[in-house]
Motif scaffolding. Sequence first.
Motif, PDB file in Angstrom:
ATOM      1  N   SER A  12       0.824  -1.150  -0.002  1.00 46.69           N
ATOM      2  CA  SER A  12       0.058  -0.029   0.065  1.00 46.69           C
ATOM      3  C   SER A  12       0.838   1.090  -0.133  1.00 46.69           C
ATOM      4  N   ARG A  13       1.858   1.143   0.659  1.00 47.94           N
ATOM      5  CA  ARG A  13       2.816   2.287   0.857  1.00 47.94           C
ATOM      6  C   ARG A  13       3.548   2.441  -0.478  1.00 47.94           C
ATOM      7  N   ARG A  14       3.962   1.453  -1.295  1.00 49.57           N
ATOM      8  CA  ARG A  14       4.497   1.536  -2.424  1.00 49.57           C
ATOM      9  C   ARG A  14       3.537   2.099  -3.520  1.00 49.57           C
ATOM     10  N   THR A  15       2.457   1.707  -3.367  1.00 48.65           N
ATOM     11  CA  THR A  15       1.122   2.490  -4.334  1.00 48.65           C
ATOM     12  C   THR A  15       0.971   4.045  -4.025  1.00 48.65           C
ATOM     13  N   LEU A  16       1.295   4.341  -2.765  1.00 51.17           N
ATOM     14  CA  LEU A  16       1.218   5.607  -2.648  1.00 51.17           C
ATOM     15  C   LEU A  16       2.498   6.424  -3.094  1.00 51.17           C
ATOM     16  N   LEU A  17       3.462   5.950  -3.066  1.00 52.75           N
ATOM     17  CA  LEU A  17       4.802   6.517  -3.636  1.00 52.75           C
ATOM     18  C   LEU A  17       4.751   6.419  -5.512  1.00 52.75           C
ATOM     19  N   ASP A  18       3.886   5.452  -5.963  1.00 54.17           N
ATOM     20  CA  ASP A  18       3.685   5.162  -7.174  1.00 54.17           C
ATOM     21  C   ASP A  18       2.921   6.331  -7.752  1.00 54.17           C
ATOM     22  N   LEU A  19       1.644   6.750  -6.882  1.00 53.95           N
ATOM     23  CA  LEU A  19       0.596   7.724  -7.160  1.00 53.95           C
ATOM     24  C   LEU A  19       1.550   9.196  -7.065  1.00 53.95           C
ATOM     25  N   LEU A  20       2.306   9.452  -6.038  1.00 54.03           N
ATOM     26  CA  LEU A  20       3.114  10.623  -6.069  1.00 54.03           C
ATOM     27  C   LEU A  20       4.138  10.652  -7.290  1.00 54.03           C
ATOM     28  N   TYR A  21       4.649   9.623  -7.684  1.00 56.11           N
ATOM     29  CA  TYR A  21       5.334   9.825  -8.965  1.00 56.11           C
ATOM     30  C   TYR A  21       4.747  10.098 -10.198  1.00 56.11           C
ATOM     31  N   GLY A  25       2.451  16.300  -5.462  1.00 53.34           N
ATOM     32  CA  GLY A  25       1.519  17.427  -4.630  1.00 53.34           C
ATOM     33  C   GLY A  25       0.075  16.743  -4.603  1.00 53.34           C
ATOM     34  N   ARG A  26      -0.205  15.794  -4.123  1.00 52.88           N
ATOM     35  CA  ARG A  26      -1.520  15.204  -3.831  1.00 52.88           C
ATOM     36  C   ARG A  26      -2.047  15.368  -2.339  1.00 52.88           C
ATOM     37  N   THR A  27      -3.261  15.729  -2.405  1.00 54.05           N
ATOM     38  CA  THR A  27      -3.828  15.939  -1.051  1.00 54.05           C
ATOM     39  C   THR A  27      -4.270  14.445  -0.342  1.00 54.05           C
ATOM     40  N   LEU A  28      -4.553  14.485   0.831  1.00 54.82           N
ATOM     41  CA  LEU A  28      -5.050  13.209   1.276  1.00 54.82           C
ATOM     42  C   LEU A  28      -6.438  12.613   0.796  1.00 54.82           C
ATOM     43  N   ASN A  29      -7.127  13.625   0.397  1.00 60.89           N
ATOM     44  CA  ASN A  29      -8.544  13.070  -0.253  1.00 60.89           C
ATOM     45  C   ASN A  29      -8.271  12.310  -1.644  1.00 60.89           C
ATOM     46  N   ASP A  30      -7.377  13.203  -2.280  1.00 64.63           N
ATOM     47  CA  ASP A  30      -6.935  12.594  -3.561  1.00 64.63           C
ATOM     48  C   ASP A  30      -6.264  11.162  -3.427  1.00 64.63           C
ATOM     49  N   LEU A  31      -5.330  11.122  -2.504  1.00 58.74           N
ATOM     50  CA  LEU A  31      -4.842   9.760  -2.336  1.00 58.74           C
ATOM     51  C   LEU A  31      -5.657   8.637  -2.035  1.00 58.74           C
ATOM     52  N   CYS A  32      -6.789   8.992  -1.181  1.00 58.19           N
ATOM     53  CA  CYS A  32      -7.533   8.227  -0.430  1.00 58.19           C
ATOM     54  C   CYS A  32      -8.463   7.216  -1.554  1.00 58.19           C
ATOM     55  N   THR A  33      -8.639   8.324  -2.699  1.00 58.93           N
ATOM     56  CA  THR A  33      -9.683   7.534  -3.699  1.00 58.93           C
ATOM     57  C   THR A  33      -9.140   6.522  -4.383  1.00 58.93           C
ATOM     58  N   HIS A  34      -7.846   6.409  -4.306  1.00 60.19           N
ATOM     59  CA  HIS A  34      -6.970   5.157  -5.018  1.00 60.19           C
ATOM     60  C   HIS A  34      -6.847   3.989  -4.144  1.00 60.19           C
ATOM     61  N   LEU A  35      -7.059   3.838  -2.796  1.00 65.06           N
ATOM     62  CA  LEU A  35      -6.867   2.832  -2.133  1.00 65.06           C
ATOM     63  C   LEU A  35      -8.080   2.198  -1.537  1.00 65.06           C
ATOM     64  N   MET A  37      -9.009   1.510   1.560  1.00 59.46           N
ATOM     65  CA  MET A  37      -8.834   1.421   3.157  1.00 59.46           C
ATOM     66  C   MET A  37      -9.335   2.745   3.518  1.00 59.46           C
ATOM     67  N   SER A  38      -9.488   2.728   4.771  1.00 58.13           N
ATOM     68  CA  SER A  38     -10.045   4.082   5.497  1.00 58.13           C
ATOM     69  C   SER A  38      -9.067   5.202   5.358  1.00 58.13           C
ATOM     70  N   ARG A  39      -9.690   6.479   5.922  1.00 57.53           N
ATOM     71  CA  ARG A  39      -9.019   7.518   5.554  1.00 57.53           C
ATOM     72  C   ARG A  39      -7.713   7.719   6.624  1.00 57.53           C
ATOM     73  N   PHE A  40      -8.072   7.062   7.937  1.00 51.51           N
ATOM     74  CA  PHE A  40      -7.255   6.781   8.952  1.00 51.51           C
ATOM     75  C   PHE A  40      -5.936   5.774   8.578  1.00 51.51           C
ATOM     76  N   GLY A  41      -6.502   4.864   7.939  1.00 53.46           N
ATOM     77  CA  GLY A  41      -5.145   3.943   7.425  1.00 53.46           C
ATOM     78  C   GLY A  41      -4.310   4.511   6.325  1.00 53.46           C
ATOM     79  N   VAL A  42      -4.898   5.528   5.457  1.00 52.31           N
ATOM     80  CA  VAL A  42      -4.054   6.130   4.418  1.00 52.31           C
ATOM     81  C   VAL A  42      -2.966   7.092   5.189  1.00 52.31           C
ATOM     82  N   MET A  43      -3.655   7.812   6.278  1.00 57.33           N
ATOM     83  CA  MET A  43      -2.825   8.851   7.114  1.00 57.33           C
ATOM     84  C   MET A  43      -1.798   8.139   7.647  1.00 57.33           C
ATOM     85  N   LYS A  44      -1.921   6.725   8.293  1.00 59.08           N
ATOM     86  CA  LYS A  44      -0.945   6.115   8.797  1.00 59.08           C
ATOM     87  C   LYS A  44       0.249   5.784   7.870  1.00 59.08           C
TER      88      LYS A  44
END
Length: 253
Positions: A12-21, A25-35, A37-44
């Motif tokens: 999941s963390r590799r996916t987040l890095l791929d999204l930023l690649y 400059g993405r917001t939390l809401n933007d990143l949450c739409t691609h995973l 899991m809960s908003r809290f999980g993405v924040m963690k």
Amino acid sequence: MDDIFKALADPSRRTLLDLLYEKDGRTLNDLCTHLQMSRFGVMKHLRILEEAGLLTTRKVGREKYHYLNSVSIRQIYDRWVSKYAEPWVSGLSLLKKELESEPVMEQKPRHINRIAIKTSPEQVWNALTNPELTSKYWYNGAIRGELKSGSPYEIWNPQGQVQAKGEFLVVEPPCRLVMTWQLLVQAETAEEKPSRLTWEIAPHAGFPGVTLVTVVHDEFEEAPHTSRVLEEGLPIVLSGMKTLIETGGPLTS
């Protein structure tokens, strides 16, 4: 470096890095739409990546934007990729990125890199503004110019040629230096309008004796070639500054 590998071990963390690649400059809401899991999980997961130095964050108004920090990735690269393979790897990486990238709408495109250095803000400021020191990590470039707002500066190489030039916009030692930037050593970049570099230097809140150095490159909408060069080059400059300050020697010969 162990923290980096632990952070990268989770898919999941590799996916987040791929999204930023794909789009920095993405917001939390933007990143949450691609995973899934809960908003809290993405924040963690984002917090773990930030603690490992793999991403940086920046608040703009009420929004918090997340940026890929390529310095940490570059440190892994420098450890295991030889200087002979580097030109091929760099060229292929740029080609892949250019072929696969899609134009995105973004208000203020920018690249942000951050590194932690075991030193004081004053020593970082000296390394950033002293020509005898910049020549040891900034691609052999010695910075010359009166250090005050509105003054021009130039960066000279050992052969007596001007590699880059610009103007100091904000000079606030030892915390902040803002400068325009025009790269002259390549024909494509020399014809482009100047972009902007902002250096932010601050003590690390959680680690006494450690200073965080953040460099922001922006205002490059009319300087696409400069943007690509600095995206590759700034991690080397920051890593070189860290190595010089902490060891007294250069990162590369």
